[in-house]
Design a protein around this motif. Structure first.
Motif, PDB file in Angstrom:
ATOM      1  N   PHE A  77       1.373   6.971  -6.448  1.00 41.98           N
ATOM      2  CA  PHE A  77       0.171   7.767  -6.681  1.00 41.98           C
ATOM      3  C   PHE A  77       0.434   9.250  -6.451  1.00 41.98           C
ATOM      4  O   PHE A  77      -0.007  10.112  -7.221  1.00 41.98           O
ATOM      5  N   MET A  78       1.204   9.576  -5.402  1.00 47.19           N
ATOM      6  CA  MET A  78       1.474  10.972  -5.057  1.00 47.19           C
ATOM      7  C   MET A  78       2.363  11.674  -6.081  1.00 47.19           C
ATOM      8  O   MET A  78       2.460  12.898  -6.083  1.00 47.19           O
TER       9      MET A  78
ATOM     10  N   PRO B 213       6.418  16.847  -7.244  1.00 51.35           N
ATOM     11  CA  PRO B 213       5.737  15.621  -6.794  1.00 51.35           C
ATOM     12  C   PRO B 213       6.602  14.374  -6.924  1.00 51.35           C
ATOM     13  O   PRO B 213       6.459  13.433  -6.142  1.00 51.35           O
ATOM     14  N   TRP B 214       7.501  14.369  -7.917  1.00 42.08           N
ATOM     15  CA  TRP B 214       8.342  13.175  -8.081  1.00 42.08           C
ATOM     16  C   TRP B 214       9.327  12.983  -6.929  1.00 42.08           C
ATOM     17  O   TRP B 214      10.021  11.962  -6.880  1.00 42.08           O
ATOM     18  N   ARG B 215       9.375  13.924  -5.993  1.00 43.94           N
ATOM     19  CA  ARG B 215      10.197  13.691  -4.800  1.00 43.94           C
ATOM     20  C   ARG B 215       9.650  12.541  -3.946  1.00 43.94           C
ATOM     21  O   ARG B 215      10.361  11.992  -3.098  1.00 43.94           O
ATOM     22  N   PHE B 216       8.389  12.169  -4.179  1.00 42.18           N
ATOM     23  CA  PHE B 216       7.841  11.011  -3.474  1.00 42.18           C
ATOM     24  C   PHE B 216       8.495   9.707  -3.939  1.00 42.18           C
ATOM     25  O   PHE B 216       8.274   8.654  -3.338  1.00 42.18           O
ATOM     26  N   LEU B 217       9.303   9.765  -4.999  1.00 39.86           N
ATOM     27  CA  LEU B 217      10.082   8.590  -5.396  1.00 39.86           C
ATOM     28  C   LEU B 217      11.084   8.208  -4.305  1.00 39.86           C
ATOM     29  O   LEU B 217      11.565   7.075  -4.266  1.00 39.86           O
ATOM     30  N   THR B 218      11.409   9.150  -3.433  1.00 44.17           N
ATOM     31  CA  THR B 218      12.246   8.840  -2.269  1.00 44.17           C
ATOM     32  C   THR B 218      11.620   7.715  -1.460  1.00 44.17           C
ATOM     33  O   THR B 218      12.294   6.755  -1.058  1.00 44.17           O
TER      34      THR B 218
ATOM     35  N   PHE C 100       0.835  -1.205   0.000  1.00 41.23           N
ATOM     36  CA  PHE C 100       0.000   0.000   0.000  1.00 41.23           C
ATOM     37  C   PHE C 100       0.870   1.257   0.000  1.00 41.23           C
ATOM     38  O   PHE C 100       0.605   2.207  -0.748  1.00 41.23           O
ATOM     39  N   LEU C 101       1.929   1.273   0.825  1.00 43.47           N
ATOM     40  CA  LEU C 101       2.809   2.442   0.886  1.00 43.47           C
ATOM     41  C   LEU C 101       3.535   2.656  -0.445  1.00 43.47           C
ATOM     42  O   LEU C 101       3.768   3.795  -0.856  1.00 43.47           O
TER      43      LEU C 101
END
Length: 553
Positions: free
Chosen positions: A307-308, A329-334, A300-301
């Protein structure tokens, strides 16, 4: 010579810049440690990157071992280390601070798991220190991390039956420690950014989150490049997950499916044995339920992180205003890099568990990990290379022109609000200054011809001896920013800054005068400093107390 130099010269077009009042300092301290022992500035930066790689690999190895076998923890470490975004941060963006958060985040979630498993003061303090390190590495990554910490808390509350009040109390204490240790940085950074250009430049123009969402097809295939992020699907850098990572994720989903089927088709005799060896924390469910729950949670995470990064999450970005400071938003790839690595290794581990007691099972597991790990390193590692090598010495990279012009043109968002600006070719706001306009002299006399002698010209203290036979206007070629004070013969005098670049200007009477300018701490900086100092002192006292208690016992 300053322990924490909030203000630095040369940057800001040689008008000075409140760099470390806003930039997270952790990686610079680490780099300086290498520099102090004798490495060049360039190699100090390289060694900081290298250290981050090793810390991130070991961190996810320790985290993975909490849930899966040591063998598959190695596989998770390979997945994480060779995730494409890791390479982008190092070789494309050169984002040292953001890169180092990937070295800290595994230890953060490891600390959260340890505190849940054993809620005590030691684990609480350790988690607090990791939180502080994350804030000091990159506060823009630390903020969305709160979302994931919230998910972990909800997950624990739904899954476990334990002393929740004790655990919750220690968790709050960890947060208090983390925020108080780093208060010297984040408190002034948050409250004094209103005096800068950052609101207009970073959140409303080129770095607006609306421009930087990832197209779904870019997860599957996007060319490796050394360019930038633009609107649409043709970015100059890659956002792909990687074929080996996608295949591993699909294998993990297959493995969990087989694991669930095998669990529900077990003979009654074996099912009874499972129940008898059940973990009491799971309300009587068999121990394998833990694996299903944890795997589903990590999956899920992973999905949430992906998704973010897409425009489908726009409603969240629009309603959580502080996310705009994250810019991309692509910083959520972290977070994707962490959880997809953990999820994939976890699922493949469960796949092997579901195979039962086959011959040479352990050797097969090791063989798979070695082969898949080597293939991942081979295919992904080919991209972990620089575009080109630039033979530059430390002297060239720290020259006046390099810092006062080239670097200053790329980082000026924390210049004082109110300076004269213009529009760039990209229609973004930039300071209205040309290279020929940059002054090298630390001061300027606006009228008259006094005798001026420079006594001291350091970052935060600038002193002059002035002898004049008539009143003059003296201009210090430094941005006026909260904290700058002027003293004439030891007495505080007013500063004027009604000029194009808000440069510090004062009136000097006739005669012999000693003029001093000092960059002093504002009230909020003093508060932040004392909070951090008292926190460090408190932690030392706690450690001494428990050490003495241990010796006494």
């Amino acid at each position: 010579g300053y322990i924490y130099p909030r203000w630095v010269d040369l940057l800001g077009f040689n008008f000075g810049y409140p760099l470390f009042n806003f930039y997270p300092p952790l990686v610079y301290y680490i780099g300086e440690l290498f520099h102090l022992v004798g490495f060049s500035l360039t190699w100090s930066i390289k060694l900081t990157f290298i250290l981050g790689i090793f810390l991130s690999a070991y961190g996810i190895f320790l985290l993975s071992k909490k849930f899966i076998s040591r063998t598959f923890a190695y596989l998770a470490s390979v997945f994480y280390t060779y995730f494409f975004y890791h390479g982008v941060l190092i070789y494309v963006r050169g984002a040292l601070s953001e890169f180092f958060t990937l070295a800290i985040i595994p230890y953060l979630f490891l600390g959260i798991e340890n505190l849940r498993d054993n809620p005590n003061l030691k684990n609480s303090v350790l988690l607090g220190v990791v939180i502080a390190l994350l804030v000091l590495a990159h506060p823009l990554i630390a903020f969305p991390t709160l979302i994931y910490i919230g998910f972990f808390f909800i997950f624990y509350l739904l899954l476990y039956s334990f002393k929740r009040i004790r655990w919750f109390g220690y968790s709050l204490f960890s947060s208090f420690i983390g925020l108080s240790l780093s208060a010297f940085y984040w408190l002034p950074s948050m409250l004094e950014r209103k005096f800068t250009l950052v609101e207009n430049i970073l959140t409303k123009e080129l770095a607006s989150y609306n421009v930087h969402f990832i197209c779904i097809q870019q997860f599957l295939t996007s060319n490796w490049g050394y360019g930038g992020s633009i609107s649409g699907c043709n970015d100059g850098l890659t956002f792909q997950i990687g074929k080996s990572h996608i295949l591993a994720l699909l294998l993990s989903i297959l493995g969990v499916g087989l694991f669930i089927l095998q669990r529900h088709s077990r003979p009654a005799r074996l099912a009874k044995r499972d129940r008898e060896s059940a973990d009491p924390r799971f309300h009587g469910d068999d121990f394998k339920t833990k694996h299903i729950y944890y795997y589903s949670f990590f999956l899920f995470l992973t999905v949430f992180s992906l998704f973010m990064t897409t425009s489908y999450s726009l409603f969240i970005w629009n309603n959580v205003s502080y996310l705009s400071y994250l810019q991309f938003p692509w910083r959520f790839l972290t977070f994707t890099s962490l959880f997809i690595s953990l999820t994939s290794a976890y699922g493949i581990y469960l796949l092997f568990i579901s195979l039962g007691n086959i011959k040479n099972k352990k050797n097969l597991m090791r063989l798979l990990v070695v082969v898949y790990g080597v293939l991942t390193i081979y295919f992904a590692g080919r991209y972990f290379v620089p575009q080109k090598y630039i033979p530059k010495s430390d002297k060239e990279l720290t020259s006046f022109e390099e810092i006062a012009w080239r670097v200053s043109r790329s980082t000026f968002e924390f210049s004082p609000k109110g300076i004269i600006t213009t529009k760039s070719s990209l229609n973004t706001t930039i300071p209205n200054i040309r290279m020929i306009d940059i002054v090298k002299n630390p001061f300027e006399i606006l009228s008259g011809k006094p005798e001026v002698k420079i006594i001291k010209n350091k970052f935060k203290v600038k002193e002059f001896y002035i002898s004049t036979n008539k009143p003059i206007n003296f201009r210090l070629n430094t941005f006026n920013f909260p904290g700058w004070k002027a003293y004439l013969n030891g007495k505080n005098i007013n500063i004027l800054d009604n000029n194009d670049f808000k440069l510090i200007t004062v009136k000097i009477p006739s005669g012999d005068n000693k003029l001093a300018f000092k960059f002093e701490n504002t009230f909020i900086r003093i508060v932040g400093n004392y909070i951090s100092i008292f926190s460090v002192g408190g932690i030392i006292l706690l450690l001494l107390f428990f050490k003495l208690k241990k010796i006494k016992s």
